[in-house]
Design a protein around this motif. Structure first.
Motif, PDB file in Angstrom:
ATOM      1  N   CYS A 219       1.552  -8.012   6.053  1.00 46.24           N
ATOM      2  CA  CYS A 219       0.614  -7.329   5.005  1.00 46.24           C
ATOM      3  C   CYS A 219       0.229  -5.851   5.273  1.00 46.24           C
ATOM      4  N   GLN A 220       0.308  -5.498   6.751  1.00 43.04           N
ATOM      5  CA  GLN A 220       0.115  -4.347   6.939  1.00 43.04           C
ATOM      6  C   GLN A 220       1.420  -3.399   6.591  1.00 43.04           C
TER       7      GLN A 220
ATOM      8  N   GLN B 246       1.396  -2.851   2.856  1.00 42.90           N
ATOM      9  CA  GLN B 246       0.366  -1.681   2.661  1.00 42.90           C
ATOM     10  C   GLN B 246       1.020  -0.476   3.019  1.00 42.90           C
TER      11      GLN B 246
ATOM     12  N   ASN C   5      -2.989   3.865   4.561  1.00 43.96           N
ATOM     13  CA  ASN C   5      -3.732   2.615   4.572  1.00 43.96           C
ATOM     14  C   ASN C   5      -5.364   2.752   3.999  1.00 43.96           C
TER      15      ASN C   5
END
Length: 282
Positions: free
Chosen positions: A72-73, A76, A41
């Motif tokens: 979103c994580q 990512q 990340n």
């Protein structure tokens, strides 16, 4: 051969390390507890990475939940993180990358099991494949089906399966919602690790499923566990509840034919391994 495993603390990586160590030097990378600190990340500093790596294995994954921040994580980590690793391979002249995907990458949007995780795995496949085609990076994408193992390592991601095992071990009947004996392509973790290690040793490329060719029904899982634990547990339907859907994939043995080996651990053998483990831990 030197192999860098990203996501070195993952359940699959921990099973893969001893398999690879038989013919390669293994270096792990991850956010904590690994040989090299690496967070997908954030920015990856190639200057801090080990040199003379022959193969990079991406075993890192974010599983997410359902809220926007989690989605979103997941994207990512699983998608952009995979792209960063492709770029790292180019920077460090790593000739072969193995992207660990999931059989869930095949799921259509109408599947009840479709999720941000399955979608991100498909996105990662498409992006790494595009990078490979444009850059010449040798890429293998391997899609394990749902895997289970001996001991507690896989419990987090297969809670329903381990609930079944717990109930059978305690001689309790197993209640199944609805009246459908659902099917799954469960494969043992040791088989997955062995097959991936062979793909690395043989420098396999392309996109390949890694799933048990013959799905098992819940009743077969319960019967295998009952035999292993010498239990009288049985499956009991709750017909007033919604049926549990099948979650199976078409049989594809392309990877196994390339490797000259197939999954070797049946559900009965897997349950016997778990029963033996629990007996030793008592």
């Amino acid at each position: 051969m030197r192999v860098l495993i990203v996501g070195g603390n993952s359940t699959l990586a921990q099973a893969l390390i001893p398999m690879l160590s038989a013919f390669a030097e293994v270096i792990t990378a991850g956010r904590s507890g690994c040989d090299v600190a690496l967070d997908l990340n954030g920015d990856i500093d190639a200057g801090r990475m080990p040199r003379d790596i022959d193969v990079l294995v991406n075993a890192a994954a974010s599983f997410g939940t359902g809220d926007a921040a989690s989605i979103c994580q997941t994207e990512q980590t699983n998608v952009l993180g995979a792209l960063k690793l492709c770029q790292l391979c180019t920077t460090l002249s790593i000739g072969h990358m193995v992207q660990i995907s999931s059989i869930f990458a095949h799921l259509p949007p109408q599947s009840p099991f479709y999720s941000a995780y399955s979608l991100s795995k498909r996105h990662a496949e498409e992006l790494t494949r595009l990078y490979s085609e444009r850059s010449g990076l040798a890429l293998a994408i391997i899609r394990p089906s749902q895997f289970y193992g001996t001991g507690p390592a896989c419990r987090k991601h297969q809670p329903f399966l381990y609930t079944i095992i717990d109930k059978v071990a305690n001689h309790e009947n197993v209640t199944i919602y609805g009246s459908h004996d659902a099917r799954r392509n469960f494969i043992h973790l040791d088989d997955v690790a062995r097959l991936i290690a062979s793909a690395i040793r043989l420098k396999i490329t392309g996109s390949h499923d890694c799933a048990q060719l013959q799905p098992v029904r819940f009743s077969e899982i319960i019967a295998a566990a009952a035999k292993a634990f010498c239990s009288s547990s049985q499956m009991v339907f709750l017909p007033g509840q919604p049926d549990i859907a099948d979650n199976v994939c078409p049989a594809d043995d392309t990877l196994f034919r390339l490797l000259g080996q197939y999954p070797a651990i049946s559900m009965e053998q897997g349950m016997a391994k778990e029963a033996a483990y629990r007996k030793c831990m008592q």
